[in-house]
Design an enzyme around this catalytic site. Structure first.
Site, PDB file in Angstrom:
ATOM      1  N   ARG A 131       0.820  -1.213   0.000  1.00  0.00           N
ATOM      2  CA  ARG A 131       0.000   0.000   0.000  1.00  0.00           C
ATOM      3  C   ARG A 131       0.855   1.265   0.000  1.00  0.00           C
ATOM      4  NH1 ARG A 131      -4.917  -1.853  -1.564  1.00  0.00           N
ATOM      5  NH2 ARG A 131      -5.486  -3.717  -0.358  1.00  0.00           N
ATOM      6  N   HIS A 134       5.415  -9.568  -6.629  1.00  0.00           N
ATOM      7  CA  HIS A 134       4.166  -8.849  -6.918  1.00  0.00           C
ATOM      8  C   HIS A 134       4.379  -7.359  -6.686  1.00  0.00           C
ATOM      9  CE1 HIS A 134      -0.029  -7.802  -7.183  1.00  0.00           C
ATOM     10  NE2 HIS A 134      -0.426  -9.063  -7.232  1.00  0.00           N
ATOM     11  N   TYR A 191       0.038  -2.581  -4.803  1.00  0.00           N
ATOM     12  CA  TYR A 191      -1.284  -2.239  -5.328  1.00  0.00           C
ATOM     13  C   TYR A 191      -1.400  -0.755  -5.702  1.00  0.00           C
ATOM     14  CZ  TYR A 191      -2.800  -6.721  -3.320  1.00  0.00           C
ATOM     15  OH  TYR A 191      -2.945  -8.046  -3.014  1.00  0.00           O
ATOM     16  N   HIS A 219      -0.945  -5.624 -11.443  1.00  0.00           N
ATOM     17  CA  HIS A 219      -2.303  -5.332 -11.891  1.00  0.00           C
ATOM     18  C   HIS A 219      -2.209  -4.254 -12.976  1.00  0.00           C
ATOM     19  CE1 HIS A 219      -4.237  -6.715  -7.822  1.00  0.00           C
ATOM     20  NE2 HIS A 219      -3.509  -7.654  -8.402  1.00  0.00           N
ATOM     21  N   GLU A 277      -1.712  -9.416 -14.913  1.00  0.00           N
ATOM     22  CA  GLU A 277      -2.665 -10.264 -14.203  1.00  0.00           C
ATOM     23  C   GLU A 277      -4.077 -10.080 -14.753  1.00  0.00           C
ATOM     24  OE1 GLU A 277      -4.263 -11.070  -9.639  1.00  0.00           O
ATOM     25  OE2 GLU A 277      -2.310 -10.109  -9.972  1.00  0.00           O
ATOM     26  N   ASP A 336      -5.673 -15.406 -12.674  1.00  0.00           N
ATOM     27  CA  ASP A 336      -6.200 -15.500 -11.311  1.00  0.00           C
ATOM     28  C   ASP A 336      -7.585 -16.131 -11.380  1.00  0.00           C
ATOM     29  OD1 ASP A 336      -7.766 -14.641  -8.913  1.00  0.00           O
ATOM     30  OD2 ASP A 336      -5.883 -13.665  -8.377  1.00  0.00           O
ATOM     31  N   HIS A 378     -10.390 -13.914 -10.081  1.00  0.00           N
ATOM     32  CA  HIS A 378     -10.614 -12.776 -10.966  1.00  0.00           C
ATOM     33  C   HIS A 378     -11.338 -13.180 -12.248  1.00  0.00           C
ATOM     34  CE1 HIS A 378      -7.027 -10.347  -9.100  1.00  0.00           C
ATOM     35  NE2 HIS A 378      -7.988 -10.620  -8.239  1.00  0.00           N
ATOM     36  N   HIS A 430      -2.754 -17.732 -10.183  1.00  0.00           N
ATOM     37  CA  HIS A 430      -3.153 -17.451  -8.809  1.00  0.00           C
ATOM     38  C   HIS A 430      -4.355 -18.328  -8.504  1.00  0.00           C
ATOM     39  CE1 HIS A 430      -1.255 -13.149  -8.655  1.00  0.00           C
ATOM     40  NE2 HIS A 430      -0.392 -14.109  -8.401  1.00  0.00           N
ATOM     41  N   ASP A 459     -14.049  -9.255  -6.990  1.00  0.00           N
ATOM     42  CA  ASP A 459     -12.670  -9.504  -6.560  1.00  0.00           C
ATOM     43  C   ASP A 459     -12.553  -9.633  -5.050  1.00  0.00           C
ATOM     44  OD1 ASP A 459      -9.967  -9.824  -6.294  1.00  0.00           O
ATOM     45  OD2 ASP A 459      -9.426  -7.812  -6.935  1.00  0.00           O
ATOM     46  N   HIS A 466     -11.369 -12.712  -2.595  1.00  0.00           N
ATOM     47  CA  HIS A 466     -10.838 -14.065  -2.540  1.00  0.00           C
ATOM     48  C   HIS A 466     -11.406 -14.831  -1.340  1.00  0.00           C
ATOM     49  CE1 HIS A 466      -6.942 -12.872  -4.914  1.00  0.00           C
ATOM     50  NE2 HIS A 466      -8.033 -12.354  -5.436  1.00  0.00           N
ATOM     51  N   GLU A 474      -3.452 -17.123  -2.929  1.00  0.00           N
ATOM     52  CA  GLU A 474      -3.626 -15.797  -2.341  1.00  0.00           C
ATOM     53  C   GLU A 474      -4.911 -15.788  -1.499  1.00  0.00           C
ATOM     54  OE1 GLU A 474      -1.867 -12.647  -5.519  1.00  0.00           O
ATOM     55  OE2 GLU A 474      -3.832 -13.494  -5.973  1.00  0.00           O
TER      56      GLU A 474
END
Length: 277
Positions: free
Chosen positions: A37, A67, A70, A107, A142, A176, A179, A211, A224, A226, A256
């Site tokens: 973040r 990764h 975000y 992403h 992704e 994913d 997703h 993923h 989205d 999970h 994830e």
């Protein structure tokens, strides 16, 4: 053999993640390159990176997945946001050369009202600015759930990006399961059909990683969220077909799911059993 792992914290260093993965029964793993973040990255310890590289080779790991945070948005509406994303990703790719031959997943971004065409254009421009002919890392786009103004909820959008990047051999796709289901692709009832469509639009040779996640929402929800394996709307039976599918089974799978480490160990063991029975 199923190559499977989970998302691990990088707080204790590269080699520690490799050892932790082995303790969980994993032979791959994923980690954030920096605060997911935020923007700060820990100072890189070349000796630690070299220790992980040696461990990956000694223990026969599949490629691991770094990764991107975000916060990055290559197609943000403001130029400073796009510049920040490009600079951060370029720095990540330089750092990853200390553990050569791995994957860097991100992403694609959100066009925030500019329209999908503008979003695709900015993403491709950003990748053209940061990819280098000599890099050993493969950058993965992704597949996304298509919520809000996300780019990447349709295979065609990812293909458009791939087509516009000069160094296309440095790019791949990470699928994913949460997703793509949330985006409206029926991996529950028609996995073969979804993969046939992926192959037609993008090409299965571009698919480098998966993923593996259940979803809290039904197919086409565009949410989205999970869920743990077998506890969501996709379900264990459908996810078992994913890990057994001949077009996918040699890829690295990364969990994830909302789990602690013991939970990840149970899911890794469960999916290994499912893949082999």
């Amino acid at each position: 053999m199923l190559h499977i792992g989970c998302h691990l914290s990088s707080s204790k260093g590269f080699a520690a993640m490799g050892r932790q993965a082995l303790e969980l029964g994993a032979d791959t793993f994923q980690f954030f390159t920096r605060n997911p973040r935020g923007s700060r990255a820990k100072d890189l310890d070349p000796a630690d990176a070299a220790a992980l590289t040696a461990l990956l080779g000694e223990r026969g790991f599949a490629p691991i997945i770094a990764h991107a945070p975000y916060t990055l948005n290559l197609c943000g509406a403001e130029e400073p946001n796009r510049t920040f994303a490009r600079e951060t990703m370029a720095d990540d790719l330089l750092r990853l050369e200390h553990v050569p031959g791995q994957y860097y997943n991100f992403h694609p971004g959100s066009h925030v009202g500019q329209g999908i065409e503008a979003g695709i254009t900015y993403i491709a421009e950003g990748l053209n600015a940061i990819l280098r002919p000599d890099q050993s890392t493969t950058v993965l786009l992704e597949t996304m759930a298509g919520k809000g103004s996300e780019v990447g909820g349709r295979f065609e959008e990812l293909r458009e990006i791939l087509d516009r990047v000069a160094l296309g051999d440095k790019l791949g796709v990470c699928l994913d399961t949460c997703h793509v289901s949330d985006a409206g692709y029926d991996i529950i009832g028609d996995l073969d059909g979804v993969l046939t469509e992926f192959d037609r639009v993008i090409g299965l040779e571009r698919l480098k990683a998966v993923h593996l996640n259940d979803s809290k929402n039904p197919t086409g929800a565009h949410k989205d969220r999970h869920e743990r394996i077998g506890e969501g709307c996709i379900g264990l039976e459908a996810l078992t077909r994913v890990v057994r599918h001949p077009a996918l089974r040699d890829l690295p799978f990364c969990l994830e799911t909302p789990n602690d480490l013991p939970g990840y160990a149970r899911e890794i063991a469960l999916m290994r059993t499912q893949a082999e029975t």
